[in-house]
Design an enzyme around this catalytic site. Structure first.
Site, PDB file in Angstrom:
ATOM      1  CG  ASN A  74      22.054  52.310  52.046  1.00  0.00           C
ATOM      2  OD1 ASN A  74      22.388  52.593  50.896  1.00  0.00           O
ATOM      3  ND2 ASN A  74      21.901  51.053  52.445  1.00  0.00           N
ATOM      4  CE1 TYR A 103      34.225  43.981  43.011  1.00  0.00           C
ATOM      5  CE2 TYR A 103      35.987  43.371  41.510  1.00  0.00           C
ATOM      6  CZ  TYR A 103      35.487  44.194  42.489  1.00  0.00           C
ATOM      7  OH  TYR A 103      36.236  45.253  42.929  1.00  0.00           O
ATOM      8  CD  GLU A 139      38.409  44.480  38.282  1.00  0.00           C
ATOM      9  OE1 GLU A 139      38.998  44.699  39.348  1.00  0.00           O
ATOM     10  OE2 GLU A 139      37.522  43.642  38.142  1.00  0.00           O
ATOM     11  CE1 TYR A 183      34.219  47.973  41.664  1.00  0.00           C
ATOM     12  CE2 TYR A 183      36.112  47.198  40.406  1.00  0.00           C
ATOM     13  CZ  TYR A 183      35.564  48.083  41.314  1.00  0.00           C
ATOM     14  OH  TYR A 183      36.349  49.053  41.880  1.00  0.00           O
ATOM     15  NE  ARG A 233      39.778  46.573  48.342  1.00  0.00           N
ATOM     16  CZ  ARG A 233      39.441  47.871  48.305  1.00  0.00           C
ATOM     17  NH1 ARG A 233      39.513  48.535  47.169  1.00  0.00           N
ATOM     18  NH2 ARG A 233      39.028  48.504  49.394  1.00  0.00           N
ATOM     19  CB  VAL A 251      44.421  33.402  43.417  1.00  0.00           C
ATOM     20  CG1 VAL A 251      43.372  33.087  42.358  1.00  0.00           C
ATOM     21  CG2 VAL A 251      43.772  33.577  44.785  1.00  0.00           C
TER      22      VAL A 251
HETATM   23  P1  NAD Z   1      35.861  50.981  50.643  1.00  0.00           P
HETATM   24  O1  NAD Z   1      34.974  49.794  50.537  1.00  0.00           O
HETATM   25  O2  NAD Z   1      36.826  51.033  51.762  1.00  0.00           O
HETATM   26  O3  NAD Z   1      34.971  52.300  50.689  1.00  0.00           O
HETATM   27  C1  NAD Z   1      33.712  52.428  50.095  1.00  0.00           C
HETATM   28  C2  NAD Z   1      32.794  53.087  51.123  1.00  0.00           C
HETATM   29  O4  NAD Z   1      31.523  53.301  50.496  1.00  0.00           O
HETATM   30  C3  NAD Z   1      32.545  52.182  52.346  1.00  0.00           C
HETATM   31  O5  NAD Z   1      32.830  52.872  53.547  1.00  0.00           O
HETATM   32  C4  NAD Z   1      31.067  51.851  52.254  1.00  0.00           C
HETATM   33  O6  NAD Z   1      30.426  51.739  53.522  1.00  0.00           O
HETATM   34  C5  NAD Z   1      30.524  53.046  51.457  1.00  0.00           C
HETATM   35  N1  NAD Z   1      29.273  52.707  50.783  1.00  0.00           N
HETATM   36  C6  NAD Z   1      29.057  51.674  49.931  1.00  0.00           C
HETATM   37  N2  NAD Z   1      27.761  51.651  49.551  1.00  0.00           N
HETATM   38  C7  NAD Z   1      27.165  52.682  50.188  1.00  0.00           C
HETATM   39  C8  NAD Z   1      25.827  53.158  50.213  1.00  0.00           C
HETATM   40  N3  NAD Z   1      24.863  52.542  49.539  1.00  0.00           N
HETATM   41  N4  NAD Z   1      25.545  54.243  50.953  1.00  0.00           N
HETATM   42  C9  NAD Z   1      26.522  54.859  51.683  1.00  0.00           C
HETATM   43  N5  NAD Z   1      27.798  54.448  51.705  1.00  0.00           N
HETATM   44  C10 NAD Z   1      28.110  53.374  50.963  1.00  0.00           C
HETATM   45  O7  NAD Z   1      36.627  51.103  49.249  1.00  0.00           O
HETATM   46  P2  NAD Z   1      37.816  52.083  48.798  1.00  0.00           P
HETATM   47  O8  NAD Z   1      39.019  51.267  48.541  1.00  0.00           O
HETATM   48  O9  NAD Z   1      37.904  53.257  49.704  1.00  0.00           O
HETATM   49  O10 NAD Z   1      37.281  52.532  47.361  1.00  0.00           O
HETATM   50  C11 NAD Z   1      36.589  53.754  47.127  1.00  0.00           C
HETATM   51  C12 NAD Z   1      36.263  53.874  45.644  1.00  0.00           C
HETATM   52  O11 NAD Z   1      37.444  53.744  44.852  1.00  0.00           O
HETATM   53  C13 NAD Z   1      35.290  52.811  45.123  1.00  0.00           C
HETATM   54  O12 NAD Z   1      34.410  53.417  44.215  1.00  0.00           O
HETATM   55  C14 NAD Z   1      36.170  51.816  44.403  1.00  0.00           C
HETATM   56  O13 NAD Z   1      35.486  51.164  43.366  1.00  0.00           O
HETATM   57  C15 NAD Z   1      37.279  52.719  43.886  1.00  0.00           C
HETATM   58  N6  NAD Z   1      38.530  51.959  43.709  1.00  0.00           N
HETATM   59  C16 NAD Z   1      39.415  51.757  44.732  1.00  0.00           C
HETATM   60  C17 NAD Z   1      40.584  51.050  44.504  1.00  0.00           C
HETATM   61  C18 NAD Z   1      41.640  50.873  45.546  1.00  0.00           C
HETATM   62  O14 NAD Z   1      42.760  50.575  45.163  1.00  0.00           O
HETATM   63  N7  NAD Z   1      41.384  51.040  46.829  1.00  0.00           N
HETATM   64  C19 NAD Z   1      40.849  50.497  43.246  1.00  0.00           C
HETATM   65  C20 NAD Z   1      39.915  50.686  42.232  1.00  0.00           C
HETATM   66  C21 NAD Z   1      38.770  51.425  42.480  1.00  0.00           C
HETATM   67  N1  UDP Z   2      45.086  37.253  45.386  1.00  0.00           N
HETATM   68  C1  UDP Z   2      45.828  36.149  45.835  1.00  0.00           C
HETATM   69  N2  UDP Z   2      45.661  35.734  47.136  1.00  0.00           N
HETATM   70  C2  UDP Z   2      44.820  36.357  48.011  1.00  0.00           C
HETATM   71  C3  UDP Z   2      44.071  37.483  47.546  1.00  0.00           C
HETATM   72  C4  UDP Z   2      44.239  37.895  46.229  1.00  0.00           C
HETATM   73  O1  UDP Z   2      46.608  35.552  45.092  1.00  0.00           O
HETATM   74  O2  UDP Z   2      44.752  35.917  49.172  1.00  0.00           O
HETATM   75  C5  UDP Z   2      45.302  37.757  43.997  1.00  0.00           C
HETATM   76  C6  UDP Z   2      44.051  37.944  43.143  1.00  0.00           C
HETATM   77  O3  UDP Z   2      43.694  36.732  42.493  1.00  0.00           O
HETATM   78  C7  UDP Z   2      44.519  39.013  42.162  1.00  0.00           C
HETATM   79  C8  UDP Z   2      45.473  39.877  42.988  1.00  0.00           C
HETATM   80  O4  UDP Z   2      45.838  39.065  44.115  1.00  0.00           O
HETATM   81  O5  UDP Z   2      45.266  38.418  41.119  1.00  0.00           O
HETATM   82  C9  UDP Z   2      44.909  41.190  43.483  1.00  0.00           C
HETATM   83  O6  UDP Z   2      43.703  40.969  44.140  1.00  0.00           O
HETATM   84  P1  UDP Z   2      42.839  42.116  44.858  1.00  0.00           P
HETATM   85  O7  UDP Z   2      41.755  41.419  45.633  1.00  0.00           O
HETATM   86  O8  UDP Z   2      43.679  43.035  45.648  1.00  0.00           O
HETATM   87  O9  UDP Z   2      42.122  42.951  43.706  1.00  0.00           O
HETATM   88  P2  UDP Z   2      42.362  43.251  42.162  1.00  0.00           P
HETATM   89  O10 UDP Z   2      43.714  43.856  42.002  1.00  0.00           O
HETATM   90  O11 UDP Z   2      42.227  41.954  41.413  1.00  0.00           O
HETATM   91  O12 UDP Z   2      41.268  44.200  41.845  1.00  0.00           O
END
Ligand code: NAD
Ligand code: UDP
Length: 387
Positions: A74, A103, A139, A183, A233, A251
């Protein structure tokens, strides 16, 4: 497979040791898979969970054995982190709390995770001269400028008012009581800190702003491999509704717009960043698919159709229902209205473009969801009915 890889400028790529923090998450698991399957690089995988990369860690005779090592750490409170960063050529930081339901309900954890916990990572990279690829978010742009124009303004159709451009667009968040923005604000501040470390202390960095990357292994299905009351999500929320034959919850009318990109396309972009440091250092990159824009309502409709195709089950007569954001997320929720990434910088620096259409990426993702979860959901539902 391993060896003989050439970068975009024709140079041989030397095998790297990558310290990947958050390697056990959705994006981390796909990145580890890509690195193991297609490159000679080594990964020091840091996370508190390893379920999503278990298939890469065992059994002991996998073709990449010895190139991936899991460290259950961690990063909030573990002195081993600095040692791992010192051993690496490159640090990729993915660790974060990044589900919107957190958030506004866990704003302190969100801010600590996305800003405070990332600080030592940035500091160790800067002090030890290590290159950093840090995951931020689309975001950070917040709302579009167009969102503040009158509903009937023709300027709303002008891309200058909505396309999000790394070096031009402002970051527009809501008021402080709209805790949704905790966030985005924490991510923005860590971006500014990394940028300043680059400017003042020559930190070699790349910042990635993902635009709704989706695919297999994203988040969890509530009550199956995550908490029953958890809100993941949108992909996992809608998948959960489809698996349970219940209406998808929209939503606030599902009017918000998003562009979705297939995780495998996005991972190609990250690999280009990893292997082309001279082109990626000092850059902030949007990574998304501007051609895959839908409203959340349209996403729900498309997912309903695709799920019916892959599962062979007929859709519900009323496939969606409306819920208010207050009911769904609680006080302090707010939303990004529209997210279209400008692709100029990533095109210019890395020559990268996304490939997969929304329909195709939903088809492969929902096939995975159905195969992975349908039976478990059926069993969980029959247990609930029996009780
Ligand atoms: P995710 O939650 O699946 O992965 C994040 C990982 O980080 C998890 O496995 C969690 O256990 C680990 N983690 C969190 N806090 C920790 C800690 N204190 N110590 C060790 N491990 C820790 O999310 P993801 O979708 O894979 O996203 C990864 C990154 O990309 C994040 O920074 C997120 O903000 C960014 N991001 C992702 C998306 C997307 O579309 N998936 C969109 C915007 C931003
Ligand atoms: N949302 C929705 N129904 C759900 C979950 C999400 O209408 O069951 C909407 C949410 O309000 C947002 C969009 O879907 O407008 C995308 O949400 P997500 O959680 O994937 O993350 P974001 O794109 O907002 O970071």
């Amino acid at each position: 497979m391993a060896g003989g890889r050439i970068d975009l400028d024709g140079n041989v790529i030397k095998p790297m040791k990558i310290c990947m923090i958050g390697a056990g998450g959705f994006i981390g698991s796909h990145l580890c898979e890509k690195l193991m399957n297609e490159t000679p690089h080594t990964v020091l995988a840091v996370d508190v969970y390893s379920d999503k990369i278990k298939h890469l860690l065992e059994p002991a005779d996998l073709p990449w054995t010895g190139r991936i090592q899991f460290h259950r750490i961690n990063i909030k409170n573990d002195s081993r982190l600095e040692g791992l960063i010192k051993m690496a050529d490159l640090v990729v930081n993915l660790a974060a709390i990044c589900t919107p339901a957190d958030y506004n309900t866990r704003p302190l954890d969100t801010i600590y995770s996305n800003f405070i916990d990332a600080l030592p990572v940035v500091k160790y990279c800067s002090e030890n001269g290590k290159r950093l690829i840090h995951f931020s978010t689309c975001e950070v742009y917040g709302k579009t400028i167009g969102a503040f124009l009158p509903e009937d303004s023709p300027l709303r159709q002008d891309p200058a008012y909505y396309v999000l451009k790394e070096d031009v667009s402002p970051c527009i968040f809501g008021s402080i009581e709209k805790q949704r923005w905790s966030y985005a604000c924490a991510k923005q501040l860590i971006e500014r800190l990394i940028y300043a470390e680059g400017a003042e202390n020559a930190l070699e960095f790349t910042i990635v702003r993902p635009f709704n990357w989706i695919g297999p292994r994203m988040d969890f299905i509530p009550g199956i491999d995550g908490p029953s009351e958890g809100v993941p999500r949108v992909l996992a929320c809608f998948s959960n509704n489809l698996l349970r034959h219940e209406p998808l919850k929209l939503v606030d009318g599902g009017h918000s717009q998003r562009t979705f990109i297939y995780i495998k396309d996005a991972i190609e972009a990250v690999l280009l960043m990893i292997e082309n440091p001279t082109r990626a250092n000092g850059q902030i990159f949007n990574v998304g698919n501007p051609n895959n824009e839908v409203t959340v309502r349209q996403l729900a409709e498309m997912m309903t159709q695709v799920y019916s195709k892959v599962s062979g089950e007929s859709p519900l007569e009323t496939p969606t229902i409306d819920v208010s954001s207050k009911e769904f997320y609680g006080e302090g929720y707010d939303d990004s209205d529209k997210r279209i990434p400008d692709m100029t910088i990533i095109n210019r620096q890395l020559g990268w473009n996304p490939k997969t259409s929304l329909w195709d990426l939903l088809e492969s993702t929902l096939t995975y969801q159905h195969r992975t979860y349908a039976e478990a959901v059926k069993q969980a539902m029959s247990k609930t009915t029996a009780n």
